[in-house]
Design an enzyme around this catalytic site. Structure first.
Site, PDB file in Angstrom:
ATOM      1  N   GLU A 111      54.088  12.667  12.192  1.00 32.94           N
ATOM      2  CA  GLU A 111      54.259  13.800  11.269  1.00 32.94           C
ATOM      3  C   GLU A 111      53.304  14.912  11.698  1.00 32.94           C
ATOM      4  OE1 GLU A 111      55.538  12.201   6.881  1.00 32.94           O
ATOM      5  OE2 GLU A 111      53.512  11.708   7.509  1.00 32.94           O
ATOM      6  N   HIS A 147      49.898  13.035  12.279  1.00 32.15           N
ATOM      7  CA  HIS A 147      49.851  11.730  11.600  1.00 32.15           C
ATOM      8  C   HIS A 147      50.704  10.692  12.327  1.00 32.15           C
ATOM      9  CE1 HIS A 147      50.798   9.280   7.730  1.00 32.15           C
ATOM     10  NE2 HIS A 147      49.676   8.865   8.270  1.00 32.15           N
ATOM     11  N   ASN A 191      54.531   8.846   3.425  1.00 30.15           N
ATOM     12  CA  ASN A 191      53.738   8.142   2.405  1.00 30.15           C
ATOM     13  C   ASN A 191      54.129   8.536   0.987  1.00 30.15           C
ATOM     14  OD1 ASN A 191      52.252   6.395   4.010  1.00 30.15           O
ATOM     15  ND2 ASN A 191      50.741   7.974   4.498  1.00 30.15           N
ATOM     16  N   SER A 236      46.153  10.250   6.071  1.00 34.71           N
ATOM     17  CA  SER A 236      47.421   9.950   5.418  1.00 34.71           C
ATOM     18  C   SER A 236      47.625  10.837   4.198  1.00 34.71           C
ATOM     19  CB  SER A 236      47.429   8.494   4.959  1.00 34.71           C
ATOM     20  OG  SER A 236      47.134   7.629   6.020  1.00 34.71           O
TER      21      SER A 236
HETATM   22  N1  CAA Z   1      50.388  -2.811  19.700  1.00 34.68           N
HETATM   23  C1  CAA Z   1      51.277  -2.687  20.708  1.00 34.68           C
HETATM   24  N2  CAA Z   1      52.527  -3.205  20.667  1.00 34.68           N
HETATM   25  C2  CAA Z   1      52.862  -3.918  19.576  1.00 34.68           C
HETATM   26  C3  CAA Z   1      51.978  -4.107  18.491  1.00 34.68           C
HETATM   27  C4  CAA Z   1      50.690  -3.513  18.586  1.00 34.68           C
HETATM   28  N3  CAA Z   1      49.795  -3.607  17.612  1.00 34.68           N
HETATM   29  N4  CAA Z   1      52.608  -4.844  17.543  1.00 34.68           N
HETATM   30  C5  CAA Z   1      53.826  -5.097  18.014  1.00 34.68           C
HETATM   31  N5  CAA Z   1      53.995  -4.550  19.231  1.00 34.68           N
HETATM   32  C6  CAA Z   1      55.212  -4.566  20.040  1.00 34.68           C
HETATM   33  C7  CAA Z   1      55.464  -5.907  20.644  1.00 34.68           C
HETATM   34  O1  CAA Z   1      54.847  -6.030  21.920  1.00 34.68           O
HETATM   35  C8  CAA Z   1      56.981  -5.949  20.733  1.00 34.68           C
HETATM   36  O2  CAA Z   1      57.428  -5.232  21.868  1.00 34.68           O
HETATM   37  P1  CAA Z   1      58.726  -5.739  22.716  1.00 34.68           P
HETATM   38  O3  CAA Z   1      59.817  -6.017  21.710  1.00 34.68           O
HETATM   39  O4  CAA Z   1      59.028  -4.584  23.630  1.00 34.68           O
HETATM   40  O5  CAA Z   1      58.270  -6.966  23.430  1.00 34.68           O
HETATM   41  C9  CAA Z   1      57.440  -5.140  19.539  1.00 34.68           C
HETATM   42  O6  CAA Z   1      56.331  -4.301  19.188  1.00 34.68           O
HETATM   43  C10 CAA Z   1      57.802  -6.040  18.393  1.00 34.68           C
HETATM   44  O7  CAA Z   1      56.685  -6.883  18.126  1.00 34.68           O
HETATM   45  P2  CAA Z   1      56.776  -8.408  17.681  1.00 34.68           P
HETATM   46  O8  CAA Z   1      58.009  -9.047  18.262  1.00 34.68           O
HETATM   47  O9  CAA Z   1      55.460  -9.054  17.932  1.00 34.68           O
HETATM   48  O10 CAA Z   1      56.836  -8.353  16.128  1.00 34.68           O
HETATM   49  P3  CAA Z   1      57.938  -7.772  15.193  1.00 34.68           P
HETATM   50  O11 CAA Z   1      59.268  -7.687  15.835  1.00 34.68           O
HETATM   51  O12 CAA Z   1      57.740  -8.546  13.967  1.00 34.68           O
HETATM   52  O13 CAA Z   1      57.430  -6.263  14.962  1.00 34.68           O
HETATM   53  C11 CAA Z   1      56.230  -4.580  13.841  1.00 34.68           C
HETATM   54  C12 CAA Z   1      56.162  -5.960  14.492  1.00 34.68           C
HETATM   55  C13 CAA Z   1      56.515  -3.538  14.928  1.00 34.68           C
HETATM   56  C14 CAA Z   1      54.873  -4.309  13.232  1.00 34.68           C
HETATM   57  C15 CAA Z   1      57.390  -4.588  12.778  1.00 34.68           C
HETATM   58  O14 CAA Z   1      57.196  -5.651  11.887  1.00 34.68           O
HETATM   59  C16 CAA Z   1      57.470  -3.309  11.982  1.00 34.68           C
HETATM   60  O15 CAA Z   1      58.054  -2.341  12.417  1.00 34.68           O
HETATM   61  N6  CAA Z   1      56.880  -3.323  10.766  1.00 34.68           N
HETATM   62  C17 CAA Z   1      56.858  -2.165   9.893  1.00 34.68           C
HETATM   63  C18 CAA Z   1      55.724  -1.267  10.307  1.00 34.68           C
HETATM   64  C19 CAA Z   1      55.643  -0.039   9.448  1.00 34.68           C
HETATM   65  O16 CAA Z   1      56.352   0.159   8.466  1.00 34.68           O
HETATM   66  N7  CAA Z   1      54.691   0.852   9.830  1.00 34.68           N
HETATM   67  C20 CAA Z   1      54.415   2.042   9.072  1.00 34.68           C
HETATM   68  C21 CAA Z   1      53.224   1.808   8.159  1.00 34.68           C
HETATM   69  S1  CAA Z   1      52.869   3.206   7.164  1.00 34.68           S
HETATM   70  C22 CAA Z   1      51.924   4.185   8.136  1.00 34.68           C
HETATM   71  O17 CAA Z   1      51.629   3.893   9.281  1.00 34.68           O
HETATM   72  C23 CAA Z   1      51.455   5.491   7.529  1.00 34.68           C
HETATM   73  C24 CAA Z   1      50.201   5.460   6.747  1.00 34.68           C
HETATM   74  O18 CAA Z   1      49.592   6.529   6.629  1.00 34.68           O
HETATM   75  C25 CAA Z   1      49.720   4.289   6.028  1.00 34.68           C
HETATM   76  P1  NAD Z   2      40.200   1.400   9.797  1.00 39.34           P
HETATM   77  O1  NAD Z   2      39.430   0.993   8.606  1.00 39.34           O
HETATM   78  O2  NAD Z   2      40.928   0.350  10.585  1.00 39.34           O
HETATM   79  O3  NAD Z   2      39.263   2.160  10.836  1.00 39.34           O
HETATM   80  C1  NAD Z   2      38.477   3.264  10.492  1.00 39.34           C
HETATM   81  C2  NAD Z   2      37.375   3.347  11.542  1.00 39.34           C
HETATM   82  O4  NAD Z   2      36.679   4.587  11.362  1.00 39.34           O
HETATM   83  C3  NAD Z   2      36.344   2.218  11.409  1.00 39.34           C
HETATM   84  O5  NAD Z   2      36.289   1.502  12.618  1.00 39.34           O
HETATM   85  C4  NAD Z   2      35.052   2.964  11.090  1.00 39.34           C
HETATM   86  O6  NAD Z   2      33.906   2.367  11.681  1.00 39.34           O
HETATM   87  C5  NAD Z   2      35.335   4.342  11.695  1.00 39.34           C
HETATM   88  N1  NAD Z   2      34.518   5.414  11.120  1.00 39.34           N
HETATM   89  C6  NAD Z   2      34.174   5.639   9.823  1.00 39.34           C
HETATM   90  N2  NAD Z   2      33.396   6.736   9.726  1.00 39.34           N
HETATM   91  C7  NAD Z   2      33.251   7.222  10.989  1.00 39.34           C
HETATM   92  C8  NAD Z   2      32.546   8.322  11.540  1.00 39.34           C
HETATM   93  N3  NAD Z   2      31.833   9.150  10.772  1.00 39.34           N
HETATM   94  N4  NAD Z   2      32.615   8.518  12.882  1.00 39.34           N
HETATM   95  C9  NAD Z   2      33.320   7.688  13.681  1.00 39.34           C
HETATM   96  N5  NAD Z   2      34.005   6.616  13.202  1.00 39.34           N
HETATM   97  C10 NAD Z   2      33.974   6.402  11.881  1.00 39.34           C
HETATM   98  O7  NAD Z   2      41.204   2.536   9.317  1.00 39.34           O
HETATM   99  P2  NAD Z   2      42.583   2.990   9.993  1.00 39.34           P
HETATM  100  O8  NAD Z   2      43.668   2.191   9.398  1.00 39.34           O
HETATM  101  O9  NAD Z   2      42.404   3.062  11.453  1.00 39.34           O
HETATM  102  O10 NAD Z   2      42.717   4.460   9.387  1.00 39.34           O
HETATM  103  C11 NAD Z   2      42.129   5.583  10.022  1.00 39.34           C
HETATM  104  C12 NAD Z   2      42.809   6.848   9.534  1.00 39.34           C
HETATM  105  O11 NAD Z   2      44.210   6.771   9.876  1.00 39.34           O
HETATM  106  C13 NAD Z   2      42.753   7.070   8.028  1.00 39.34           C
HETATM  107  O12 NAD Z   2      42.678   8.436   7.786  1.00 39.34           O
HETATM  108  C14 NAD Z   2      44.094   6.501   7.548  1.00 39.34           C
HETATM  109  O13 NAD Z   2      44.529   7.057   6.342  1.00 39.34           O
HETATM  110  C15 NAD Z   2      44.985   6.924   8.687  1.00 39.34           C
HETATM  111  N6  NAD Z   2      46.214   6.114   8.860  1.00 39.34           N
HETATM  112  C16 NAD Z   2      46.190   4.778   8.661  1.00 39.34           C
HETATM  113  C17 NAD Z   2      47.352   4.048   8.851  1.00 39.34           C
HETATM  114  C18 NAD Z   2      47.387   2.564   8.657  1.00 39.34           C
HETATM  115  O14 NAD Z   2      48.499   1.998   8.599  1.00 39.34           O
HETATM  116  N7  NAD Z   2      46.264   1.878   8.551  1.00 39.34           N
HETATM  117  C19 NAD Z   2      48.512   4.693   9.289  1.00 39.34           C
HETATM  118  C20 NAD Z   2      48.487   6.077   9.528  1.00 39.34           C
HETATM  119  C21 NAD Z   2      47.318   6.789   9.294  1.00 39.34           C
END
Ligand code: CAA
Ligand code: NAD
Length: 288
Positions: A157, A145, A196, A124
């Site tokens: 991304e 990403h 992000n 990320s």
């Molecule tokens: N795996 C597979 N499918 C999933 C799932 C999962 N983990 N979670 C939800 N789904 C599917 C469901 O099956 C459902 O599909 P249908 O509508 O076709 O039946 C659909 O997604 C919607 O799910 P729900 O009805 O159970 O739940 P919801 O409507 O509340 O949606 C959510 C759940 C998709 C997570 C929604 O709340 C959402 O979009 N949340 C925001 C998520 C977000 O912002 N993500 C970005 C995070 S930042 C990031 O990822 C970057 C980083 O580096 C940190």
């Molecule tokens: P997580 O904590 O759910 O899982 C990380 C996994 O990596 C763990 O199961 C751990 O055992 C494994 N791991 C650690 N060191 C390892 C190694 N040397 N070899 C093999 N496996 C190893 O974390 P996550 O949320 O899946 O995040 C994974 C990556 O994806 C990070 O770089 C995170 O920034 C990125 N990411 C996370 C999100 C999110 O919403 N959580 C979204 C986009 C990208």
């Protein structure tokens, strides 16, 4: 000339939240996928996550039982990184720690047997250029990403670094669009990329607001869901992403830009130290 379609064998490193979701996407896309975890227990947990998600999709009538079985047959779970030697593409999705990712990219640089194999990171916020440098094959390294939950979110991304080759960029653009059916955007190799950079300061601001006692967690979240139409509020989203991951992203972004709004608030540090990591540990701002 590189054959753009020549990606059939994928490796995924880390089978946590993102690694298991990415595995579901690649295996459902018909690709042989090897998932590498650190221990047998973690590998088993990854298998259960992928199977659980596929069975849920089956119950909702989105995939047949036969397709679930065929998808699972395409996936191998292991603890041996060397098993990735013959892969066309590796997606690293291990924990958001620079030392861990640098170690993996250094080893992968010697393990991958095919000269044109592409090595990507789902990081990320960690600089892609550093991962390329330690791999010894920087022109075939780039950031790819995915978003959480990976099977649902359409965006990917694409982050070429200063040293990523044009052929690698073109192959990943084609792969993500044509093989995975996702929608790419291109971002620069700066901590946080596009999404992000906007999302994490917002999430950290919500945590600061909660820490300062402005409002309850429920009301902060309700405010953004009902007032702005977000699918979930910032504290529930933080729990979904994982508080350790948000903290690590904030630290990388703060290191890069020295902007106070990227700096993790003390409450976030304390929650991570206490093992309150959000949904994945069963407790964060909410209990699961
Ligand atoms: N795996 C597979 N499918 C999933 C799932 C999962 N983990 N979670 C939800 N789904 C599917 C469901 O099956 C459902 O599909 P249908 O509508 O076709 O039946 C659909 O997604 C919607 O799910 P729900 O009805 O159970 O739940 P919801 O409507 O509340 O949606 C959510 C759940 C998709 C997570 C929604 O709340 C959402 O979009 N949340 C925001 C998520 C977000 O912002 N993500 C970005 C995070 S930042 C990031 O990822 C970057 C980083 O580096 C940190
Ligand atoms: P997580 O904590 O759910 O899982 C990380 C996994 O990596 C763990 O199961 C751990 O055992 C494994 N791991 C650690 N060191 C390892 C190694 N040397 N070899 C093999 N496996 C190893 O974390 P996550 O949320 O899946 O995040 C994974 C990556 O994806 C990070 O770089 C995170 O920034 C990125 N990411 C996370 C999100 C999110 O919403 N959580 C979204 C986009 C990208």
């Amino acid at each position: 000339m590189t054959d753009f379609d020549h990606i059939e064998k994928v490796g995924v490193i880390g089978g946590g939240l993102m690694g298991s979701g990415i595995t579901e996407v690649t295996a459902r896309g018909g690709l042989s996928t090897i998932v590498v975890e650190v221990t047998e227990e973690a590998a088993q947990a990854a298998r259960e996550r992928v199977e659980g998600s596929l069975r849920k999709a089956e119950k909702r009538g989105k995939i047949s039982a036969e397709d679930v079985d065929a998808t699972l047959e395409r996936i191998v779970f292991t603890t041996e990184l060397e098993r990735l030697a013959d892969r066309d593409l590796v997606v690293e999705a291990a924990s958001e720690r620079e030392d861990v990712k640098l170690g993996l990219f250094e080893r992968l640089g010697t393990i991958l047997e095919q000269d044109d194999a592409v090595l990507t990171s789902n990081t990320s916020s960690i600089p892609i250029v550093k991962l390329g440098a330690v791999s010894g094959r920087a022109d075939r390294v780039m950031g790819v990403h995915f978003f959480n939950p990976a099977p649902v979110m359409q965006l990917v991304e694409l982050i070429p670094s200063l040293t990523t080759g044009e052929a690698t960029k073109a192959r990943m653009q084609h792969f993500v669009t044509e093989k995975l059916g996702k929608q790419p955007i291109e971002a620069t190799d700066r901590a946080g990329f596009v999404v992000n950079s906007l999302l994490v300061p917002y999430l950290l601001s919500a945590i600061r607001m909660y820490e300062a006692g402005y409002a309850s967690a429920e009301d902060i979240d309700k405010g953004m869901v009902l007032g702005c139409g977000h699918p979930m509020g910032p504290l529930a989203l933080s729990d979904l992403i994982g508080l350790d991951t948000i903290r690590a992203i904030g630290v990388s972004m703060y290191d890069e830009f020295k902007e106070p709004l990227y700096s993790p608030p003390p409450l976030l540090d304390r929650m991570v130290d206490a093992g309150l990591l959000g949904k994945k540990s069963g407790h964060g701002f909410y209990a699961y």
